[in-house]
Scaffold this active site. Structure first.
Site, mmCIF file in Angstrom:
data_model
loop_
_atom_site.group_PDB
_atom_site.id
_atom_site.type_symbol
_atom_site.label_atom_id
_atom_site.label_comp_id
_atom_site.label_asym_id
_atom_site.label_seq_id
_atom_site.Cartn_x
_atom_site.Cartn_y
_atom_site.Cartn_z
ATOM 1 N N ASP A 48 0.842 -1.196 0.000
ATOM 2 C CA ASP A 48 0.000 0.000 0.000
ATOM 3 C C ASP A 48 0.880 1.250 0.000
ATOM 4 O O ASP A 48 2.008 1.218 0.502
ATOM 5 C CB ASP A 48 -0.903 0.016 1.231
ATOM 6 C CG ASP A 48 -1.991 -1.045 1.172
ATOM 7 O OD1 ASP A 48 -2.344 -1.471 0.066
ATOM 8 O OD2 ASP A 48 -2.479 -1.440 2.253
ATOM 9 N N PRO A 49 0.373 2.368 -0.515
ATOM 10 C CA PRO A 49 1.162 3.607 -0.526
ATOM 11 C C PRO A 49 1.667 4.029 0.849
ATOM 12 O O PRO A 49 2.757 4.586 0.963
ATOM 13 C CB PRO A 49 0.173 4.636 -1.098
ATOM 14 C CG PRO A 49 -0.749 3.841 -1.942
ATOM 15 C CD PRO A 49 -0.914 2.525 -1.225
#
Length: 241
Positions: A48-49
């Site tokens: 995930d970012p």
């Protein structure tokens, strides 16, 4: 280096970068240096970012190895805030509910963590790339709809409590492919009769590849811009740049 025949890079993904951002940066530099319009580049182990840490980027024919590369056991260090939840189970969305934490003790946390070792069932987050009726779950969740996601069986080999307070814990997790650490934060919060959401996540290992084996993104850019690259022309002859 022969990026067409295939090379593998170990990268420490920066905070707020998507895994595809890293792939795109690698592809952009290589196609420019090689004078090509296209080059196959892919990654093993999506993050995930808001997470950092190990991703494996493969080029050219080495992309055929991605499935086997990402199937290895993964290790994470996660910080989980207790007493509050968010719809995404992390900091992507705002807190929606708060819960008591006064009853939570270190011993209670250690007992609860034992419940999450071995084979467990986990319902993926609504804010995930899982598909429901052909659509990504996160697309439905962002429109205010609740996707119906089925529980998946996964394996958690180890959970070690590294730091404790009544409002936050840090744990080291060794787990199989497909584990959502955000969902684990949600489930641990519930098991503690409170709430929980992920506030920090760092992947420290995929298979035999550890964070110490990885280059920062800045180092990757420097490396790709200076490394000697083998280029094959139309006559299948090689030249170096």
């Amino acid at each position: 280096m022969d990026f067409v025949n295939g090379e593998i890079l170990y990268i420490d993904k920066p905070y707020r970068w998507t895994s595809f951002d890293a792939v795109k940066r690698v592809r952009t530099i290589l196609t420019r240096r090689m004078g090509r319009k296209k080059l196959k580049v892919g990654h093993a182990g999506t993050l995930d970012p808001l997470a950092t840490g190990v991703i494996i980027v493969a080029t050219g024919r080495a992309t055929k190895m991605i499935e086997s590369l990402q199937s290895g056991v993964k290790e994470y260090v996660a910080t989980i805030a207790l007493g509050a939840t968010t719809p995404s189970y992390d900091l992507e969305t705002e807190i929606d509910n708060r819960y008591p934490v006064e009853h939570i003790t270190r011993e209670m946390v250690e007992d609860v963590l034992k419940q999450f070792t071995g084979r467990i069932e986990q319902v993926p987050p609504a804010f995930s790339a899982c598909k429901v009726d052909g659509k990504r779950a996160y697309e439905m969740a962002r429109k205010g709809r609740e996707p119906k996601l089925k529980a998946k069986v996964l394996v958690i080999d180890e959970i070690e409590l590294q730091d404790y307070s009544q409002t936050a814990i840090t744990v080291r997790i060794v787990c199989s492919k497909g584990t959502y650490i955000r969902a684990l934060a949600r489930d641990i919060g519930r098991a503690l009769k409170s709430g929980g959401h992920l506030t920090a996540l760092r992947r420290t290992r995929i298979g035999d590849v550890r964070i110490d084996d990885c280059m920062t993104m800045e180092r990757v850019v420097e490396f790709l811009n200076t490394v000697q690259i083998e280029i094959k022309n139309d006559n299948d002859k090689s030249s170096d740049i």
